[in-house]
Design an enzyme around this catalytic site. Structure first.
Site, PDB file in Angstrom:
ATOM      1  N   ASP A   7       5.799   4.475   5.181  1.00 16.52           N
ATOM      2  CA  ASP A   7       6.609   3.466   5.888  1.00 16.52           C
ATOM      3  C   ASP A   7       6.640   2.131   5.135  1.00 16.52           C
ATOM      4  O   ASP A   7       7.265   1.172   5.590  1.00 16.52           O
ATOM      5  CB  ASP A   7       6.155   3.290   7.352  1.00 16.52           C
ATOM      6  CG  ASP A   7       4.737   2.782   7.488  1.00 16.52           C
ATOM      7  OD1 ASP A   7       3.844   3.289   6.787  1.00 16.52           O
ATOM      8  OD2 ASP A   7       4.519   1.863   8.305  1.00 16.52           O
ATOM      9  N   HIS A   8       5.992   2.090   3.955  1.00 18.14           N
ATOM     10  CA  HIS A   8       6.039   0.885   3.112  1.00 18.14           C
ATOM     11  C   HIS A   8       6.613   1.171   1.727  1.00 18.14           C
ATOM     12  O   HIS A   8       6.892   0.248   0.969  1.00 18.14           O
ATOM     13  CB  HIS A   8       4.644   0.259   2.994  1.00 18.14           C
ATOM     14  CG  HIS A   8       4.106  -0.164   4.331  1.00 18.14           C
ATOM     15  ND1 HIS A   8       4.048  -1.474   4.739  1.00 18.14           N
ATOM     16  CD2 HIS A   8       3.659   0.577   5.378  1.00 18.14           C
ATOM     17  CE1 HIS A   8       3.579  -1.517   5.979  1.00 18.14           C
ATOM     18  NE2 HIS A   8       3.341  -0.288   6.395  1.00 18.14           N
TER      19      HIS A   8
ATOM     20  N   HIS B 128      -7.585  -0.745   5.273  1.00 15.89           N
ATOM     21  CA  HIS B 128      -6.550   0.121   5.876  1.00 15.89           C
ATOM     22  C   HIS B 128      -6.341   1.316   4.947  1.00 15.89           C
ATOM     23  O   HIS B 128      -6.336   2.462   5.373  1.00 15.89           O
ATOM     24  CB  HIS B 128      -5.276  -0.695   6.061  1.00 15.89           C
ATOM     25  CG  HIS B 128      -4.107   0.064   6.598  1.00 15.89           C
ATOM     26  ND1 HIS B 128      -4.070   0.596   7.864  1.00 15.89           N
ATOM     27  CD2 HIS B 128      -2.913   0.383   6.035  1.00 15.89           C
ATOM     28  CE1 HIS B 128      -2.897   1.201   8.046  1.00 15.89           C
ATOM     29  NE2 HIS B 128      -2.185   1.088   6.953  1.00 15.89           N
TER      30      HIS B 128
ATOM     31  N   ASP C 178      -0.325  -3.952   6.082  1.00 12.06           N
ATOM     32  CA  ASP C 178      -0.990  -3.475   7.297  1.00 12.06           C
ATOM     33  C   ASP C 178      -2.471  -3.853   7.315  1.00 12.06           C
ATOM     34  O   ASP C 178      -3.273  -3.172   7.964  1.00 12.06           O
ATOM     35  CB  ASP C 178      -0.866  -1.947   7.410  1.00 12.06           C
ATOM     36  CG  ASP C 178       0.552  -1.492   7.703  1.00 12.06           C
ATOM     37  OD1 ASP C 178       1.435  -2.348   7.873  1.00 12.06           O
ATOM     38  OD2 ASP C 178       0.770  -0.263   7.755  1.00 12.06           O
TER      39      ASP C 178
ATOM     40  N   HIS D 123       4.545  -4.929  10.352  1.00 10.17           N
ATOM     41  CA  HIS D 123       5.056  -4.345  11.608  1.00 10.17           C
ATOM     42  C   HIS D 123       5.231  -5.389  12.704  1.00 10.17           C
ATOM     43  O   HIS D 123       4.531  -6.408  12.726  1.00 10.17           O
ATOM     44  CB  HIS D 123       4.074  -3.282  12.146  1.00 10.17           C
ATOM     45  CG  HIS D 123       3.983  -2.054  11.309  1.00 10.17           C
ATOM     46  ND1 HIS D 123       4.754  -0.937  11.537  1.00 10.17           N
ATOM     47  CD2 HIS D 123       3.195  -1.760  10.247  1.00 10.17           C
ATOM     48  CE1 HIS D 123       4.445   0.006  10.646  1.00 10.17           C
ATOM     49  NE2 HIS D 123       3.496  -0.477   9.843  1.00 10.17           N
TER      50      HIS D 123
ATOM     51  N   HIS E  74       1.387   3.903   1.983  1.00  4.55           N
ATOM     52  CA  HIS E  74       1.967   4.615   3.129  1.00  4.55           C
ATOM     53  C   HIS E  74       3.496   4.675   3.051  1.00  4.55           C
ATOM     54  O   HIS E  74       4.144   3.717   2.638  1.00  4.55           O
ATOM     55  CB  HIS E  74       1.526   3.959   4.447  1.00  4.55           C
ATOM     56  CG  HIS E  74       0.102   4.256   4.804  1.00  4.55           C
ATOM     57  ND1 HIS E  74      -0.653   3.452   5.625  1.00  4.55           N
ATOM     58  CD2 HIS E  74      -0.704   5.285   4.437  1.00  4.55           C
ATOM     59  CE1 HIS E  74      -1.862   3.973   5.756  1.00  4.55           C
ATOM     60  NE2 HIS E  74      -1.928   5.086   5.035  1.00  4.55           N
TER      61      HIS E  74
ATOM     62  N   HIS F 229       0.846  -1.201   0.000  1.00  6.81           N
ATOM     63  CA  HIS F 229       0.000   0.000   0.000  1.00  6.81           C
ATOM     64  C   HIS F 229       0.874   1.240   0.000  1.00  6.81           C
ATOM     65  O   HIS F 229       2.092   1.146   0.109  1.00  6.81           O
ATOM     66  CB  HIS F 229      -0.997  -0.020   1.161  1.00  6.81           C
ATOM     67  CG  HIS F 229      -0.400   0.065   2.530  1.00  6.81           C
ATOM     68  ND1 HIS F 229       0.409  -0.920   3.059  1.00  6.81           N
ATOM     69  CD2 HIS F 229      -0.518   1.015   3.506  1.00  6.81           C
ATOM     70  CE1 HIS F 229       0.755  -0.587   4.297  1.00  6.81           C
ATOM     71  NE2 HIS F 229       0.222   0.592   4.590  1.00  6.81           N
TER      72      HIS F 229
HETATM   73 FE    FE Z   1       2.639   0.587   8.136  1.00  7.95          FE
HETATM   74 ZN    ZN Z   2       0.001   1.503   6.570  1.00 12.44          ZN
END
Ligand code: FE
Ligand code: ZN
Length: 259
Positions: A62-63, A116, A133, A171, A60, A58
């Site tokens: 952090d990905h 999400h 996530d 995570h 985001h 996805h």
């Molecule tokens: Fe994440």
């Molecule tokens: Zn995420």
């Protein structure tokens, strides 16, 4: 007679996991959810493999934060959901439910699992599920862009997978997730045992990911809307809540948001 595959887990940022998937026959590799480029590049060099693709679950940061750095000096195929072309840096291949991806001789099936975010996907390589996530070990992602109905539909898709499928999520949240799970289903003996096991692993700084789908079915409160004990916890916290699957799921998600 599966082609052999190696999975290298890469801890990134504070509590993210990226993964390097290697086709052992061709030594070609894919990078799942590179939060940042430098530690991933170091791992690629150590493993002496040839990166050919990035698989983003996805959009985001952090990905996907490492996409730019990984693409700076090499060409890679970049996969993500087709609706996220504008939000996933460098995307070359927009995918959707049922699509197949090849990394060397490894084959992966794509699941579209919104909730999400609206464009969330998972990648299943044989018995290994990379689900970002959406499904966490003992938890699930927050509903940033989707509805409880959507997320429940996505989790049901994953719930249909075999018990021995391994869940590689985005995570290291298992311990906190289990602490919440214990608060809504304290008499689940399998859950209590898993919590002890995970606390011990974390005390030694070890990863608790992957888990098996069997463990998730038995202990993840977001997959257990049929549990009478969870339904009673929902009723106690939100007396007006209905107890159909969507209502129970939505209530548990709300309780976790406030935990
Ligand atoms: Fe994440
Ligand atoms: Zn995420």
């Amino acid at each position: 007679n599966h082609t052999s595959m190696k999975i290298i887990q890469i801890p990134l940022l504070r509590d993210n996991y990226g993964y390097l998937l290697v086709c052992e026959k061709t030594q070609q590799a894919a990078i799942v959810d590179p939060s940042e480029a430098v530690p991933v590049l170091r791992r690629i060099e150590q493993a002496a493999v040839t990166p050919v693709a990035i698989l983003n679950t996805h959009h985001h940061r952090d990905h996907t934060g490492g996409n730019e750095g990984l693409l700076a000096s090499r060409q890679l195929r970049v996969y993500g959901h087709k609706s996220d072309q504008a939000r996933v840096f460098g995307m070359t291949h927009g995918v959707d439910e049922g699509d197949e991806i090849e990394i060397g001789e490894l084959k992966s099936k794509v699941f579209f699992i919104p909730g999400h975010t609206t464009g969330h996907v998972a990648y299943l390589f044989e018995d290994n599920l990379f689900c970002g996530d959406t499904l966490f070990t003992a938890g699930c992602g927050r509903l940033f862009e989707g509805t409880p109905e959507q997320m429940l539909g996505s989790l049901k898709k994953l719930l249909a997978l075999a018990d021995d499928v391994k869940v590689y999520c985005g995570h290291e949240y298992t311990e906190n997730n289990l602490r919440f799970a214990m608060s809504v289903e304290p008499n689940n003996a399998k859950l209590a045992a898993r919590y002890e096991q995970v606390k011990n692993l974390r005390a030694r700084g070890q990863s608790t990911v992957p888990a098996t789908m069997a463990e998730e079915k038995q202990t993840n409160p977001f997959l257990r809307w049929e549990s009478k004990e969870i339904q009673a916890s929902v009723k106690a916290a939100m007396p007006d809540s209905r107890l159909d699957p969507v209502a129970v799921f939505a209530a548990v998600r709300k309780m976790k948001d406030a935990f």
